[in-house]
Motif scaffolding. Structure first.
Motif, PDB file in Angstrom:
ATOM      1  N   THR A 151      57.081   1.153  31.767  1.00  0.00           N
ATOM      2  CA  THR A 151      57.971   1.348  32.844  1.00  0.00           C
ATOM      3  C   THR A 151      58.963   2.502  32.433  1.00  0.00           C
ATOM      4  O   THR A 151      58.713   3.049  31.673  1.00  0.00           O
ATOM      5  CB  THR A 151      58.788   0.055  32.934  1.00  0.00           C
ATOM      6  N   LYS A 152      59.856   2.794  33.601  1.00  0.00           N
ATOM      7  CA  LYS A 152      60.591   3.901  33.352  1.00  0.00           C
ATOM      8  C   LYS A 152      61.477   3.490  32.125  1.00  0.00           C
ATOM      9  O   LYS A 152      61.926   4.347  31.127  1.00  0.00           O
ATOM     10  CB  LYS A 152      61.627   4.097  34.558  1.00  0.00           C
ATOM     11  N   SER A 153      62.027   2.395  32.111  1.00  0.00           N
ATOM     12  CA  SER A 153      62.898   1.884  30.867  1.00  0.00           C
ATOM     13  C   SER A 153      62.260   2.021  29.733  1.00  0.00           C
ATOM     14  O   SER A 153      62.972   2.242  28.723  1.00  0.00           O
ATOM     15  CB  SER A 153      63.679   0.521  31.385  1.00  0.00           C
ATOM     16  N   TYR A 154      60.886   1.633  29.735  1.00  0.00           N
ATOM     17  CA  TYR A 154      60.347   1.789  28.614  1.00  0.00           C
ATOM     18  C   TYR A 154      60.372   3.202  27.905  1.00  0.00           C
ATOM     19  O   TYR A 154      60.458   3.378  26.684  1.00  0.00           O
ATOM     20  CB  TYR A 154      58.823   0.909  28.458  1.00  0.00           C
ATOM     21  N   LEU A 155      59.986   4.095  28.840  1.00  0.00           N
ATOM     22  CA  LEU A 155      59.970   5.627  28.459  1.00  0.00           C
ATOM     23  C   LEU A 155      61.364   6.010  27.581  1.00  0.00           C
ATOM     24  O   LEU A 155      61.349   6.665  26.934  1.00  0.00           O
ATOM     25  CB  LEU A 155      59.696   6.196  29.686  1.00  0.00           C
ATOM     26  N   HIS A 157      63.286   4.080  26.443  1.00  0.00           N
ATOM     27  CA  HIS A 157      63.430   3.214  25.250  1.00  0.00           C
ATOM     28  C   HIS A 157      62.785   3.967  24.186  1.00  0.00           C
ATOM     29  O   HIS A 157      63.240   4.375  23.055  1.00  0.00           O
ATOM     30  CB  HIS A 157      62.816   1.834  25.423  1.00  0.00           C
ATOM     31  N   MET A 158      61.474   4.855  24.395  1.00  0.00           N
ATOM     32  CA  MET A 158      60.758   5.646  23.606  1.00  0.00           C
ATOM     33  C   MET A 158      61.739   6.751  23.067  1.00  0.00           C
ATOM     34  O   MET A 158      61.475   7.282  21.955  1.00  0.00           O
ATOM     35  CB  MET A 158      59.828   6.087  24.198  1.00  0.00           C
ATOM     36  N   ILE A 159      62.426   7.379  23.980  1.00  0.00           N
ATOM     37  CA  ILE A 159      63.366   8.588  23.572  1.00  0.00           C
ATOM     38  C   ILE A 159      64.534   8.146  22.636  1.00  0.00           C
ATOM     39  O   ILE A 159      64.996   8.871  21.715  1.00  0.00           O
ATOM     40  CB  ILE A 159      64.100   9.312  24.932  1.00  0.00           C
ATOM     41  N   ASN A 160      65.119   6.766  22.879  1.00  0.00           N
ATOM     42  CA  ASN A 160      65.989   6.291  21.975  1.00  0.00           C
ATOM     43  C   ASN A 160      65.595   6.225  20.434  1.00  0.00           C
ATOM     44  O   ASN A 160      66.036   6.510  19.644  1.00  0.00           O
ATOM     45  CB  ASN A 160      66.402   5.067  22.440  1.00  0.00           C
ATOM     46  N   LYS A 161      64.344   5.762  20.755  1.00  0.00           N
ATOM     47  CA  LYS A 161      63.588   5.472  19.242  1.00  0.00           C
ATOM     48  C   LYS A 161      63.278   6.923  18.468  1.00  0.00           C
ATOM     49  O   LYS A 161      63.656   7.087  17.440  1.00  0.00           O
ATOM     50  CB  LYS A 161      62.123   5.043  19.518  1.00  0.00           C
ATOM     51  N   LEU A 162      63.100   7.839  19.315  1.00  0.00           N
ATOM     52  CA  LEU A 162      63.022   9.349  18.755  1.00  0.00           C
ATOM     53  C   LEU A 162      64.326   9.982  18.231  1.00  0.00           C
ATOM     54  O   LEU A 162      64.397  10.435  17.164  1.00  0.00           O
ATOM     55  CB  LEU A 162      62.708  10.452  19.863  1.00  0.00           C
ATOM     56  N   ASN A 163      65.389   9.544  19.032  1.00  0.00           N
ATOM     57  CA  ASN A 163      66.910   9.845  18.306  1.00  0.00           C
ATOM     58  C   ASN A 163      67.028   9.310  16.949  1.00  0.00           C
ATOM     59  O   ASN A 163      67.802   9.918  16.036  1.00  0.00           O
ATOM     60  CB  ASN A 163      67.864   9.236  19.248  1.00  0.00           C
ATOM     61  N   VAL A 164      66.471   7.918  16.698  1.00  0.00           N
ATOM     62  CA  VAL A 164      66.901   7.367  15.402  1.00  0.00           C
ATOM     63  C   VAL A 164      65.958   8.019  14.565  1.00  0.00           C
ATOM     64  O   VAL A 164      66.249   8.297  13.467  1.00  0.00           O
ATOM     65  CB  VAL A 164      66.565   5.679  15.581  1.00  0.00           C
ATOM     66  N   THR A 165      64.557   8.408  14.830  1.00  0.00           N
ATOM     67  CA  THR A 165      63.599   8.869  13.906  1.00  0.00           C
ATOM     68  C   THR A 165      64.184  10.233  13.406  1.00  0.00           C
ATOM     69  O   THR A 165      64.119  10.510  12.426  1.00  0.00           O
ATOM     70  CB  THR A 165      62.365   9.146  14.630  1.00  0.00           C
ATOM     71  N   LEU A 166      64.997  11.032  14.299  1.00  0.00           N
ATOM     72  CA  LEU A 166      65.295  12.259  13.859  1.00  0.00           C
ATOM     73  C   LEU A 166      66.769  12.273  13.451  1.00  0.00           C
ATOM     74  O   LEU A 166      67.177  13.527  13.081  1.00  0.00           O
ATOM     75  CB  LEU A 166      65.283  13.158  15.345  1.00  0.00           C
ATOM     76  N   ASP A 167      67.505  11.076  13.400  1.00  0.00           N
ATOM     77  CA  ASP A 167      68.589  10.944  12.818  1.00  0.00           C
ATOM     78  C   ASP A 167      69.685  11.791  13.750  1.00  0.00           C
ATOM     79  O   ASP A 167      70.681  12.188  13.012  1.00  0.00           O
ATOM     80  CB  ASP A 167      68.929  11.398  11.387  1.00  0.00           C
ATOM     81  N   ASP A 179      65.880  12.367  32.938  1.00  0.00           N
ATOM     82  CA  ASP A 179      64.736  11.540  33.622  1.00  0.00           C
ATOM     83  C   ASP A 179      63.610  11.789  32.377  1.00  0.00           C
ATOM     84  O   ASP A 179      63.566  12.853  31.552  1.00  0.00           O
ATOM     85  CB  ASP A 179      64.276  12.288  34.799  1.00  0.00           C
ATOM     86  N   VAL A 180      62.704  10.711  32.511  1.00  0.00           N
ATOM     87  CA  VAL A 180      61.590  10.883  31.597  1.00  0.00           C
ATOM     88  C   VAL A 180      60.178  10.371  32.411  1.00  0.00           C
ATOM     89  O   VAL A 180      60.528   9.232  33.271  1.00  0.00           O
ATOM     90  CB  VAL A 180      61.846   9.945  30.417  1.00  0.00           C
ATOM     91  N   TYR A 181      59.125  11.093  32.463  1.00  0.00           N
ATOM     92  CA  TYR A 181      58.108  10.816  33.171  1.00  0.00           C
ATOM     93  C   TYR A 181      56.775  11.149  32.542  1.00  0.00           C
ATOM     94  O   TYR A 181      56.804  12.131  31.653  1.00  0.00           O
ATOM     95  CB  TYR A 181      58.163  11.179  34.667  1.00  0.00           C
ATOM     96  N   ARG A 182      55.622  10.567  32.819  1.00  0.00           N
ATOM     97  CA  ARG A 182      54.570  10.691  31.969  1.00  0.00           C
ATOM     98  C   ARG A 182      53.601  11.526  33.045  1.00  0.00           C
ATOM     99  O   ARG A 182      53.617  11.256  34.496  1.00  0.00           O
ATOM    100  CB  ARG A 182      53.910   9.455  31.597  1.00  0.00           C
ATOM    101  N   LEU A 183      53.126  12.483  32.477  1.00  0.00           N
ATOM    102  CA  LEU A 183      52.068  13.509  33.637  1.00  0.00           C
ATOM    103  C   LEU A 183      50.862  12.801  33.754  1.00  0.00           C
ATOM    104  O   LEU A 183      50.216  11.909  32.915  1.00  0.00           O
ATOM    105  CB  LEU A 183      51.735  14.716  32.853  1.00  0.00           C
ATOM    106  N   PRO A 184      50.258  12.835  35.093  1.00  0.00           N
ATOM    107  CA  PRO A 184      48.700  12.122  35.116  1.00  0.00           C
ATOM    108  C   PRO A 184      47.806  12.826  34.471  1.00  0.00           C
ATOM    109  O   PRO A 184      47.763  13.852  34.070  1.00  0.00           O
ATOM    110  CB  PRO A 184      48.626  12.217  36.805  1.00  0.00           C
TER     111      PRO A 184
END
Length: 300
Positions: A151-155, A157-167, A179-184
């Motif tokens: 879902t959009k919220s899950y996308l 959430h993935m960016i928040n995880k990236l924030n943590v990984t990169l500290d 905005d966050v979206y996936r290309l077809p």
């Protein structure tokens, strides 16, 4: 007693004289005969010669008549050829005129083509600028795994995880995407590209810089675990979100850098750059002509 016969005695001189006269007479007779025979032969020869001359003249006359007829036929054919040549000349003049008209039309079409090409180039340039400006706040995450219930919220959430990984939180530069979206892509693909639109160019450059720092300081490559995915972990690639034209130029520029010994090839602001070596001036790759010029030994 038999009668007495008078014998006339002739002297030798008279006999000789008489004999000489007879011989001369015979000679005259023979000569006259030969003259008559010779005259007959000459007449026959003359008649034969005359007949031969007549035959020759007749043959020559026939040949002359035939020659005159041939000349007349040739003259007739010559007239036909001349008339035909005139018709051909007229046809050539007509075709030449048509060719000139076609050439003019081709020249006009070529001029129109050049104008249209210039207009198309201008439109493509404007479209490229517009597309690049629309992507100037965006980054892309390639080869990001798919989630079946994404879902959009899950996308986000993935960016928040990236924030943590990169500290980024501890560095005071947490990324908050607009905005966050996936290309077809193909339906059966297990991964695709995620586009992250940020609020400012500063956020974009900060994220890309920290991705480079993370990759430089670690032995393992940035992978799907940075987005919160568990095993199996697959490599992911984070970079500017480029236009199709810029992606093509980047691919060509990287190949060029490998073959021509350029140490640096990168993108900034949606544009592609090259640098021969450290501290050398950078080169903006505008198109194929830039690489062709560099390959030839000169720089635009």
């Amino acid at each position: 007693m038999p009668p007495k016969i008078d014998v006339i005695s002739t002297s030798d001189s008279e006999v000789a004289k008489t004999s000489s006269k007879g011989h001369a007479k015979l000679l005259r007779h023979a000569s006259a005969k030969r003259v008559r025979v010779s005259d007959d032969e000459d007449e026959d020869r003359f008649l034969l010669f005359k007949n031969e001359i007549k035959e020759i003249v007749s043959s020559l006359k026939k040949r002359l008549d035939s020659l005159e007829k041939n000349i007349s036929d040739i003259n007739g054919k010559s007239d036909l050829i001349q008339n035909s040549n005139k018709e051909i000349e007229k046809s050539i003049e007509l075709v030449s005129g048509q060719v000139l008209d076609v050439q003019k039309k081709i020249e006009n079409l070529d001029d129109e083509r050049k104008k249209m090409s210039a207009q198309i180039y201008t439109l493509e340039y404007k479209l490229e600028n517009y597309e690049r400006l629309s992507k100037k706040y965006c980054i892309e995450i390639r080869n990001a795994p798919k989630n079946t219930k994404e879902t959009k919220s899950y996308l986000f959430h993935m960016i928040n995880k990236l924030n943590v990984t990169l500290d980024l939180q501890n560095k005071g530069c947490t990324i908050q995407p607009r905005d966050v979206y996936r290309l077809p892509n193909k339906g059966n693909a297990t991964s695709s590209t995620i586009v992250v639109e940020l609020f400012t160019i500063v956020e974009k450059e900060t994220l890309l810089r920290n991705v480079k720092i993370f990759s430089r300081n670690r032995s393992d490559q940035l992978n799907s675990g940075a987005l919160g995915f568990k095993e199996p972990r697959t490599p992911i690639y984070i970079s500017e979100h480029l236009t199709s034209h810029a992606k093509r130029l980047l691919h060509l520029a990287r190949d060029f850098a490998k073959t021509e010994g350029y140490q640096f090839c990168w993108t900034s602001g949606g544009r592609v750059f090259l640098r021969k070596k450290e501290n050398a001036s950078h080169i903006l790759v505008k198109g194929d002509e830039t690489l062709a010029s560099l390959r030839g030994g000169s720089k635009l």
